[in-house]
Design an enzyme around this catalytic site. Structure first.
Site, PDB file in Angstrom:
ATOM      1  N   THR A  11      64.765  19.220 -47.836  1.00  0.00           N
ATOM      2  CA  THR A  11      63.369  19.809 -47.889  1.00  0.00           C
ATOM      3  C   THR A  11      62.754  19.077 -49.223  1.00  0.00           C
ATOM      4  OG1 THR A  11      63.896  21.951 -47.020  1.00  0.00           O
ATOM      5  CG2 THR A  11      61.934  21.787 -48.119  1.00  0.00           C
ATOM      6  N   GLY A  12      63.127  19.280 -50.384  1.00  0.00           N
ATOM      7  CA  GLY A  12      62.299  18.753 -51.563  1.00  0.00           C
ATOM      8  C   GLY A  12      62.690  17.577 -52.270  1.00  0.00           C
ATOM      9  N   ARG A  16      70.213  18.552 -53.301  1.00  0.00           N
ATOM     10  CA  ARG A  16      71.370  18.088 -52.051  1.00  0.00           C
ATOM     11  C   ARG A  16      71.158  16.594 -51.883  1.00  0.00           C
ATOM     12  NH1 ARG A  16      69.922  23.148 -48.404  1.00  0.00           N
ATOM     13  NH2 ARG A  16      67.920  22.461 -49.640  1.00  0.00           N
ATOM     14  N   CYS A  82      69.773  20.109 -44.723  1.00  0.00           N
ATOM     15  CA  CYS A  82      69.182  21.584 -44.889  1.00  0.00           C
ATOM     16  C   CYS A  82      68.546  21.760 -43.322  1.00  0.00           C
ATOM     17  CB  CYS A  82      68.313  21.861 -45.874  1.00  0.00           C
ATOM     18  SG  CYS A  82      66.867  21.128 -45.952  1.00  0.00           S
ATOM     19  N   ASP A 105      71.575  25.573 -50.510  1.00  0.00           N
ATOM     20  CA  ASP A 105      70.486  24.977 -51.610  1.00  0.00           C
ATOM     21  C   ASP A 105      70.913  25.607 -52.876  1.00  0.00           C
ATOM     22  OD1 ASP A 105      68.673  24.029 -53.298  1.00  0.00           O
ATOM     23  OD2 ASP A 105      67.055  25.020 -51.930  1.00  0.00           O
TER      24      ASP A 105
END
EC number: 1.20.4.4
Length: 131
Positions: A11-12, A16, A82, A105
């Site tokens: 996601t960001g 990860r 994710c 996460d």
């Protein structure tokens, strides 16, 4: 032999995928170009940097990057880390293989979560290398 390219996406691009890029460079070696990116950019999490430092891998110079379509199109394998990235991954050309390796996460959680996720990512990349 041409280098293959693996692109880790979450996601960001904060925890990860940053750890996966660090492990990927360490484990896969010279035969691979290893990159990471995010659907969004959240900055590299300082705890992710510390978790990798604990295993002698320096990711302190990594940056949190958005998905680069040029890298995406040239990748041999895109790995989403994710479910958000898996569901929102851009359409890939037919020559690019995609796999989903889901990891929790660790952001905002205890230090031990960063260590656990770091170690799980290492094992996944080691298994991938043996294929």
């Amino acid at each position: 032999m041409d280098k293959k390219t693996i692109y880790f996406i979450c996601t960001g691009n904060s925890c990860r995928s940053q750890m996966a890029e660090g492990w990927g460079k360490e484990i896969l070696g010279e035969g691979w170009n290893v990159y990471s990116a995010g659907i969004e950019t959240h900055g590299v999490n300082p705890k992710a940097i510390e978790a990798m430092k604990e295993v002698d891998i320096d990711i302190s110079n990594h940056t949190s990057d958005l998905i680069d379509n040029d890298i995406l199109k040239q990748s041999d394998l895109v790995v989403t880390l994710c479910s958000d990235a898996d569901n929102n991954c851009p359409i890939l050309p037919p020559n690019v293989k995609k796999e989903h390796w889901g990891f929790d996460d660790p952001a905002g959680k205890e230090w031990s979560e960063f260590q656990r996720v770091r170690d799980e990512i290492k094992l996944a990349i080691e298994k991938f290398k043996l294929r």
